[in-house]
Design an enzyme around this catalytic site. Structure first.
Site, PDB file in Angstrom:
ATOM      1  N   GLY A 156      -3.762   5.414 -32.769  1.00 25.14           N
ATOM      2  CA  GLY A 156      -3.488   5.185 -34.197  1.00 25.14           C
ATOM      3  C   GLY A 156      -4.809   5.205 -34.954  1.00 25.14           C
ATOM      4  N   ARG A 157      -4.801   4.552 -36.122  1.00 27.00           N
ATOM      5  CA  ARG A 157      -5.984   4.611 -36.993  1.00 27.00           C
ATOM      6  C   ARG A 157      -7.230   4.022 -36.338  1.00 27.00           C
ATOM      7  NH1 ARG A 157      -1.755   2.353 -39.181  1.00 27.00           N
ATOM      8  NH2 ARG A 157      -0.611   3.276 -40.900  1.00 27.00           N
ATOM      9  N   ARG A 179       1.717   7.124 -27.056  1.00 25.29           N
ATOM     10  CA  ARG A 179       3.151   7.257 -26.721  1.00 25.29           C
ATOM     11  C   ARG A 179       3.770   8.528 -27.301  1.00 25.29           C
ATOM     12  NH1 ARG A 179       5.018   1.992 -30.315  1.00 25.29           N
ATOM     13  NH2 ARG A 179       3.790   2.666 -32.086  1.00 25.29           N
ATOM     14  N   ARG A 241      -4.672  -6.602 -28.464  1.00 26.10           N
ATOM     15  CA  ARG A 241      -4.048  -7.923 -28.388  1.00 26.10           C
ATOM     16  C   ARG A 241      -4.242  -8.446 -26.977  1.00 26.10           C
ATOM     17  NH1 ARG A 241      -4.595  -8.742 -32.733  1.00 26.10           N
ATOM     18  NH2 ARG A 241      -3.148  -9.194 -34.421  1.00 26.10           N
ATOM     19  N   GLU A 270      -5.186 -17.488 -27.289  1.00 26.89           N
ATOM     20  CA  GLU A 270      -6.283 -17.865 -28.185  1.00 26.89           C
ATOM     21  C   GLU A 270      -6.010 -19.237 -28.792  1.00 26.89           C
ATOM     22  OE1 GLU A 270      -6.906 -14.711 -31.036  1.00 26.89           O
ATOM     23  OE2 GLU A 270      -6.956 -13.196 -29.460  1.00 26.89           O
ATOM     24  N   HIS A 288     -12.371 -13.107 -31.476  1.00 25.14           N
ATOM     25  CA  HIS A 288     -11.472 -12.335 -32.360  1.00 25.14           C
ATOM     26  C   HIS A 288     -12.146 -11.999 -33.707  1.00 25.14           C
ATOM     27  CE1 HIS A 288      -6.925 -11.475 -33.081  1.00 25.14           C
ATOM     28  NE2 HIS A 288      -7.678 -10.644 -33.784  1.00 25.14           N
ATOM     29  N   GLY A 290     -12.721  -8.792 -34.778  1.00 22.75           N
ATOM     30  CA  GLY A 290     -12.448  -7.394 -35.153  1.00 22.75           C
ATOM     31  C   GLY A 290     -12.577  -7.086 -36.632  1.00 22.75           C
TER      32      GLY A 290
HETATM   33  C1  8YV Z   1      -6.941 -10.153 -37.952  1.00 21.60           C
HETATM   34  C2  8YV Z   1      -6.268  -8.520 -36.140  1.00 21.60           C
HETATM   35  O1  8YV Z   1      -8.055 -10.766 -38.444  1.00 21.60           O
HETATM   36  O2  8YV Z   1      -5.329  -7.411 -37.980  1.00 21.60           O
HETATM   37  C3  8YV Z   1      -5.209  -7.738 -36.836  1.00 21.60           C
HETATM   38  O3  8YV Z   1      -4.227  -7.406 -36.172  1.00 21.60           O
HETATM   39  O4  8YV Z   1      -6.279  -8.611 -34.968  1.00 21.60           O
HETATM   40  C4  8YV Z   1      -7.357  -9.250 -36.828  1.00 21.60           C
HETATM   41  O5  8YV Z   1      -8.317  -8.320 -37.214  1.00 21.60           O
HETATM   42  C5  8YV Z   1      -5.940 -11.187 -37.563  1.00 21.60           C
HETATM   43  O6  8YV Z   1      -4.915 -10.671 -36.811  1.00 21.60           O
HETATM   44  C6  8YV Z   1      -5.401 -11.836 -38.809  1.00 21.60           C
HETATM   45  O7  8YV Z   1      -4.052 -12.156 -38.712  1.00 21.60           O
END
Ligand code: 8YV
Length: 322
Positions: A156-157, A179, A241, A270, A288, A290
């Site tokens: 994906g992106r 997929r 995840r 987490e 976490h 990201g």
């Molecule tokens: C978020 C993330 O900060 O966007 C997502 O799916 O994993 C993270 O970058 C977090 O999930 C906020 O709900």
């Protein structure tokens, strides 16, 4: 017209909270403590919209108390913490925040990849703890990243943003498992090759980076059998995840040297991290992070606002996922 009653479950960037206060009858969680399932259940009876994050678990049972809520406008792209089928069955819309976090999440995946390959976490720990005895030709030898083969699971992106960094920045060869078939022109951008299965991808890669959704469908996609298929010196990167990787199986693979190492930004439970991972030197662990840049966290908030404004204005929200 009365303003919709909206609950923001965690603190958000102030600029977004301020704008939302102008538009909605807004309740903020000023303590920033994660809500319990009971809190969320009660909130479903009181608010027109709830804006959850990854720390809010919304299983089918919370929807039992005939809710007032009409939309869950999730702050984040991943939504495996929400039982979307149950929400849908109650007529509750669910939206997420794609696009705006792709670059920063891919940046963190690349950070983890570089850190684990070049032993940056280990090196920093050694230096800060006063254990560094000075330069020597055989000190903390890592693995070369440039030109190596990267397998991307989920194109994906965020997977595409990872391919862009790895191929155009580091000359990596890209293999893709997805997929559905990836359009040829998209693969051509990164000279990437799509392989049909995870089993075919793993043995061919020096690095494997996960960018697929979480949830039931991909729970323990990376298990002991698949870890065994990886090359002995290969590295696994997870910014998707936590549930996608069987953490116990991964810890075993790290301790027994089945693979070279791992870089993890997400975890199954987490913020709890298994001791067997904390004690392993060949894994880089991030809390976490990201999407954790000012620019992206603000953009995520404004994207939620756009989804809500459209929803309550009678228009289809652009990011509806259920
Ligand atoms: C978020 C993330 O900060 O966007 C997502 O799916 O994993 C993270 O970058 C977090 O999930 C906020 O709900």
């Amino acid at each position: 017209m009365t303003k919709p009653k909206v609950l923001v479950t965690r603190r958000w960037p102030r600029a977004v909270e301020r704008r939302m206060e102008e538009v909605f009858d807004l309740d903020l969680n000023t303590s920033d403590a994660p809500l319990t399932e009971a809190d969320l259940c009660a909130a479903l009876g009181r608010y027109d919209a709830i804006l959850p994050t990854v720390t809010d678990r919304l299983p089918a049972a919370v929807f039992d108390a005939a809710p007032r809520t009409r939309i869950l406008a999730n702050y984040g792209v991943g939504f495996s913490h929400i039982d979307t089928e149950a929400a849908k069955a109650r007529g509750i819309a669910v939206t997420n925040t794609p696009d705006v976090l792709s670059e920063c999440t891919a940046d963190i995946a690349m950070t983890l990849l570089l850190m684990v390959a070049r032993r940056a976490g280990e090196g920093e720990r050694e230096l800060r703890e006063g254990r560094w005895t000075g330069w020597r030709p055989t000190h903390m030898i890592g693995t070369k990243v440039s030109g190596a083969t990267l397998g991307i699971i989920g194109f994906g992106r965020i997977g595409q943003a990872m391919a862009q960094r790895a191929h155009l920045g580091f000359g990596m060869k890209i293999l893709v498992q997805n997929r559905s078939p990836v359009p040829a022109e998209m693969l051509a951008r990164y000279s990437a090759v799509q392989v049909p299965t995870v089993e075919e991808l793993l043995p061919q890669c020096d690095f494997v980076s996960l960018h697929c959704p979480g949830g039931k469908a991909n729970r323990h996609l990376i298990n002991s059998r698949r870890l065994d298929l990886m090359r002995p010196g290969a590295f696994l990167i997870n910014t998707a995840r936590g549930e996608v990787v069987d953490e116990h199986a991964l810890a075993q693979a790290l301790w027994f040297g089945t693979i070279g190492g791992a870089g993890l930004d997400v975890f199954e439970r987490e913020p709890r991290i298994p001791e067997e991972l904390l004690g392993a030197d060949n894994v880089v662990l991030l809390p976490h992070l990201g999407s954790a840049t000012r620019e992206t966290r603000e953009a995520m908030g404004f994207r939620v606002l756009e989804n809500l404004t459209d929803f309550f204005g009678g228009r289809a929200p652009r990011d509806r996922v259920a």
